[in-house]
Design a protein around this motif. Structure first.
Motif, PDB file in Angstrom:
ATOM      1  N   UNK A   1      -3.621   0.513 -22.092  1.00  0.00           N
ATOM      2  CA  UNK A   1      -3.999   1.603 -20.996  1.00  0.00           C
ATOM      3  C   UNK A   1      -2.983   2.893 -21.369  1.00  0.00           C
ATOM      4  N   UNK A   2      -1.818   2.650 -21.573  1.00  0.00           N
ATOM      5  CA  UNK A   2      -0.924   3.783 -21.548  1.00  0.00           C
ATOM      6  C   UNK A   2      -1.014   4.331 -23.221  1.00  0.00           C
ATOM      7  N   UNK A   3      -1.552   3.266 -23.925  1.00  0.00           N
ATOM      8  CA  UNK A   3      -1.638   4.087 -25.348  1.00  0.00           C
ATOM      9  C   UNK A   3      -2.844   4.896 -25.324  1.00  0.00           C
ATOM     10  N   UNK A   4      -3.972   4.377 -24.929  1.00  0.00           N
ATOM     11  CA  UNK A   4      -5.093   4.902 -24.838  1.00  0.00           C
ATOM     12  C   UNK A   4      -5.088   6.305 -24.328  1.00  0.00           C
ATOM     13  N   UNK A   5      -4.246   6.115 -22.951  1.00  0.00           N
ATOM     14  CA  UNK A   5      -4.073   7.616 -22.307  1.00  0.00           C
ATOM     15  C   UNK A   5      -3.331   8.455 -23.213  1.00  0.00           C
ATOM     16  N   UNK A   6      -2.219   7.961 -23.936  1.00  0.00           N
ATOM     17  CA  UNK A   6      -1.768   9.114 -24.898  1.00  0.00           C
ATOM     18  C   UNK A   6      -2.675   9.601 -25.958  1.00  0.00           C
ATOM     19  N   UNK A   7      -3.456   8.591 -26.572  1.00  0.00           N
ATOM     20  CA  UNK A   7      -4.394   9.074 -27.608  1.00  0.00           C
ATOM     21  C   UNK A   7      -5.344   9.959 -27.071  1.00  0.00           C
ATOM     22  N   UNK A   8      -5.564   9.970 -25.855  1.00  0.00           N
ATOM     23  CA  UNK A   8      -6.507  10.983 -25.222  1.00  0.00           C
ATOM     24  C   UNK A   8      -5.951  12.383 -24.941  1.00  0.00           C
ATOM     25  N   UNK A   9      -4.723  12.144 -24.616  1.00  0.00           N
ATOM     26  CA  UNK A   9      -3.821  13.401 -24.508  1.00  0.00           C
ATOM     27  C   UNK A   9      -3.605  14.154 -26.026  1.00  0.00           C
TER      28      UNK A   9
ATOM     29  N   UNK B   1       3.396  21.304 -32.377  1.00  0.00           N
ATOM     30  CA  UNK B   1       4.148  20.040 -32.796  1.00  0.00           C
ATOM     31  C   UNK B   1       3.058  19.152 -33.554  1.00  0.00           C
ATOM     32  N   UNK B   2       1.779  18.955 -32.728  1.00  0.00           N
ATOM     33  CA  UNK B   2       0.913  17.827 -33.278  1.00  0.00           C
ATOM     34  C   UNK B   2       0.176  18.456 -34.690  1.00  0.00           C
ATOM     35  N   UNK B   3      -0.087  19.781 -34.567  1.00  0.00           N
ATOM     36  CA  UNK B   3      -0.400  20.385 -35.873  1.00  0.00           C
ATOM     37  C   UNK B   3       0.515  19.882 -37.046  1.00  0.00           C
ATOM     38  N   UNK B   4       1.790  20.137 -36.630  1.00  0.00           N
ATOM     39  CA  UNK B   4       2.754  20.005 -37.676  1.00  0.00           C
ATOM     40  C   UNK B   4       2.760  18.284 -38.094  1.00  0.00           C
ATOM     41  N   UNK B   5       2.711  17.680 -37.073  1.00  0.00           N
ATOM     42  CA  UNK B   5       3.071  16.246 -37.116  1.00  0.00           C
ATOM     43  C   UNK B   5       1.808  15.449 -37.801  1.00  0.00           C
ATOM     44  N   UNK B   6       0.505  16.153 -37.796  1.00  0.00           N
ATOM     45  CA  UNK B   6      -0.745  15.724 -38.210  1.00  0.00           C
ATOM     46  C   UNK B   6      -0.489  15.941 -40.111  1.00  0.00           C
ATOM     47  N   UNK B   7       0.228  17.062 -40.233  1.00  0.00           N
ATOM     48  CA  UNK B   7       0.386  17.361 -41.915  1.00  0.00           C
ATOM     49  C   UNK B   7       1.330  16.130 -42.279  1.00  0.00           C
ATOM     50  N   UNK B   8       2.067  15.648 -41.544  1.00  0.00           N
ATOM     51  CA  UNK B   8       3.254  14.726 -42.199  1.00  0.00           C
ATOM     52  C   UNK B   8       2.670  13.540 -42.165  1.00  0.00           C
ATOM     53  N   UNK B   9       1.339  13.036 -41.579  1.00  0.00           N
ATOM     54  CA  UNK B   9       0.831  11.743 -41.922  1.00  0.00           C
ATOM     55  C   UNK B   9       0.762  11.291 -43.172  1.00  0.00           C
ATOM     56  N   UNK B  10       0.703  10.070 -43.423  1.00  0.00           N
ATOM     57  CA  UNK B  10       0.343   9.605 -44.830  1.00  0.00           C
ATOM     58  C   UNK B  10      -0.986  10.427 -45.118  1.00  0.00           C
TER      59      UNK B  10
ATOM     60  N   UNK C   1      -9.890   1.937 -39.186  1.00  0.00           N
ATOM     61  CA  UNK C   1      -9.243   1.883 -37.665  1.00  0.00           C
ATOM     62  C   UNK C   1      -7.815   1.624 -37.661  1.00  0.00           C
ATOM     63  N   UNK C   2      -7.244   0.896 -38.743  1.00  0.00           N
ATOM     64  CA  UNK C   2      -5.765   0.840 -38.633  1.00  0.00           C
ATOM     65  C   UNK C   2      -5.206   2.038 -38.932  1.00  0.00           C
ATOM     66  N   UNK C   3      -5.750   2.902 -39.953  1.00  0.00           N
ATOM     67  CA  UNK C   3      -5.289   4.046 -40.337  1.00  0.00           C
ATOM     68  C   UNK C   3      -5.188   5.116 -39.107  1.00  0.00           C
TER      69      UNK C   3
ATOM     70  N   UNK D   1      -2.360   7.852 -34.956  1.00  0.00           N
ATOM     71  CA  UNK D   1      -2.240   8.298 -33.594  1.00  0.00           C
ATOM     72  C   UNK D   1      -0.988   8.103 -32.944  1.00  0.00           C
ATOM     73  N   UNK D   2      -0.423   6.747 -33.183  1.00  0.00           N
ATOM     74  CA  UNK D   2       0.854   6.239 -32.801  1.00  0.00           C
ATOM     75  C   UNK D   2       1.767   7.089 -33.280  1.00  0.00           C
ATOM     76  N   UNK D   3       1.587   7.358 -34.565  1.00  0.00           N
ATOM     77  CA  UNK D   3       2.808   8.340 -35.007  1.00  0.00           C
ATOM     78  C   UNK D   3       2.913   9.611 -34.301  1.00  0.00           C
ATOM     79  N   UNK D   4       1.657  10.315 -34.017  1.00  0.00           N
ATOM     80  CA  UNK D   4       1.568  11.598 -33.319  1.00  0.00           C
ATOM     81  C   UNK D   4       2.111  11.179 -31.920  1.00  0.00           C
ATOM     82  N   UNK D   5       1.913  10.089 -31.307  1.00  0.00           N
ATOM     83  CA  UNK D   5       2.357   9.822 -29.902  1.00  0.00           C
ATOM     84  C   UNK D   5       3.957   9.879 -29.953  1.00  0.00           C
ATOM     85  N   UNK D   6       4.513   9.260 -31.090  1.00  0.00           N
ATOM     86  CA  UNK D   6       5.911   9.364 -30.829  1.00  0.00           C
ATOM     87  C   UNK D   6       6.449  10.779 -31.053  1.00  0.00           C
TER      88      UNK D   6
END
Lengths: 221, 201
Positions: free
Chosen positions: A12-20, B138-147, B179-181, B186-191
């Motif tokens: 859920x937390x990850x999903x919320x972050x992805x939505x953000x 920040x995210x515009x920049x981070x997106x550019x630095x994804x693989x 899906x995994x990419x 997105x996980x990288x952007x989240x960081x």
């Protein structure tokens, strides 16, 4: 915008972050691309300021004559101070050497990346273009001589185009029919995707897009 | 989320133009920075000064942007002990600092009597605006630095409105890879968002 987040995560937390992330990215505009380098001397200013601050800190430590224990912080500051003095000295050496090289070859610090002659498409004139790498980034350097428009014109404009001639990226407007134009490649423009150097004639009609009337053109390689 | 109808901007036209040459600070540089290795600051400056300066210009205006940029890197250096690599990216953290410094500068400017304000900030001195802008840049920049492949897939999903299946067809990759990419991207952007938030702490 289509996001199949259910397929990506159960968390859920990850999903919320992805939505953000989706919300933020959906609001981005071309202006949000960072394209503005700071002034070239800003790093030197930062170095100078940190050096000043650490020098002051050193003085205060040295001022306490009875202080025999050097704190971790002051030692760090002194190391920092030494580092920045060394950096400043190195910068001076580089500048001095650079100046010598520039004097001798006038290409010091500049690396030729690609070049092309510019072929005449309409009107008159001749030119050549170079893509050069300098310390502050890529520049397009164009030499033109005796440009003349095919039609009525208020100014010339230098562009980079995609290989098929599409998607013009404006670099500079100019009016001189002979001379050198030296402009940094905008940060948003990847020269491998925009290898075509183009000079157009433009009428000052408020329309900033390419007039479609190119005078000179060549592909950097 | 898929029910939300965002107005998709046309970013693939401009985002793909972004200079991807910027070196992303690797773990060694980040660790060196945290450990007080001064040469790491130069690496970080080289990697982030354009992003920080561009952001500052839009919040505080062109005349103050360089000064505020300087404040950001000085502050980053002085507070490096507080950066935790496990709490987000350094890029996000530096942009979090930039946000504070830009808002500070905007407030200081508002307190000063203005003569003729020819260089009014382009962004209203509203912290929410400064916040939103920082996150967008920040995210515009981070997106550019994804693989490259992950960036392409995230852009296809976000901006071209393609389903994972359509992306798989378009990129000629297995659906699982798509899906995994995207998830890793997105996980990288989240960081980066986490780093930004960590600067508030």
């Amino acid at each position: 915008m289509r996001l199949e987040l259910d397929e990506l995560t159960d968390d859920a937390a990850e999903r919320a972050a992805f939505e953000q992330i989706a919300v933020i990215l959906s609001a981005t505009t071309p202006e949000d691309v960072a394209t503005d380098d700071p002034p070239a001397d800003l790093w030197d200013q930062i170095v100078a300021r940190l050096r000043d601050e650490t020098a002051t800190a050193d003085t205060s430590v040295g001022g306490g004559a009875e202080a025999t224990v050097t704190s971790l912080e002051s030692r760090r500051n002194r190391n920092l101070s030494r580092y920045f003095m060394a950096t400043a000295a190195a910068v001076l050496v580089v500048v001095a050497v650079g100046a010598l090289v520039v004097n001798r070859t006038s290409t010091g610090g500049t690396e030729l990346v690609a070049s092309t002659d510019l072929g005449l498409l309409a009107g008159g004139g001749a030119g050549s273009a170079q893509l050069v790498q300098r310390a502050d980034g890529l520049h397009v350097v164009v030499d033109v001589s005796n440009l003349s428009p095919a039609e009525r014109q208020d100014f010339y404009e230098l562009w980079l185009l995609a290989p098929d001639g599409s998607n013009p990226q404006s670099l500079k407007k100019f009016t001189a029919s002979s001379g050198q134009i030296d402009v940094p490649v905008p940060a948003g423009v990847d020269t491998s995707s925009f290898p075509v150097v183009d000079i157009s004639e433009e009428v000052d009609d408020g329309d900033t897009s390419h007039s479609g009337k190119s005078i000179l053109r060549g592909t950097l390689s | 989320m898929s029910a939300l109808a965002f107005t998709a901007p046309p970013p693939s036209r401009y985002i793909s133009l972004v200079d991807r040459a910027r070196p992303t600070p690797d773990d060694d540089v980040v660790n060196a920075f945290v450990n007080g290795d001064e040469s790491a600051l130069k690496h970080l400056y080289d990697a982030h000064s354009r992003l920080v300066h561009s952001y500052c210009r839009r919040v505080v205006g062109a005349d103050l942007a360089a000064d505020v940029t300087q404040e950001v890197f000085i502050a980053a250096w002085k507070s490096r002990d507080r950066f935790r690599p496990d709490q987000g990216t350094l890029t996000g953290w530096i942009m979090g600092i930039a946000r504070f410094k830009a808002i500070d500068a905007t407030r200081a400017r508002a307190r000063r009597p203005q003569l003729v304000d020819e260089h009014a900030p382009e962004v209203a001195d509203d912290p929410t605006d400064a916040d939103d802008l920082a996150l967008r840049m920040l995210l515009t920049d981070a997106l550019q630095h994804l693989p490259e492949r992950a960036r392409q897939m995230v852009e296809l999903a976000f901006f071209e409105d393609l389903t994972h299946t359509e992306i798989a067809e378009r990129t000629n990759q297995p659906l699982g890879t798509v899906k995994s990419d995207i998830r890793r991207g997105l996980e990288r952007l989240r960081r980066n968002l986490e780093g930004f938030d960590a600067a508030r702490a």
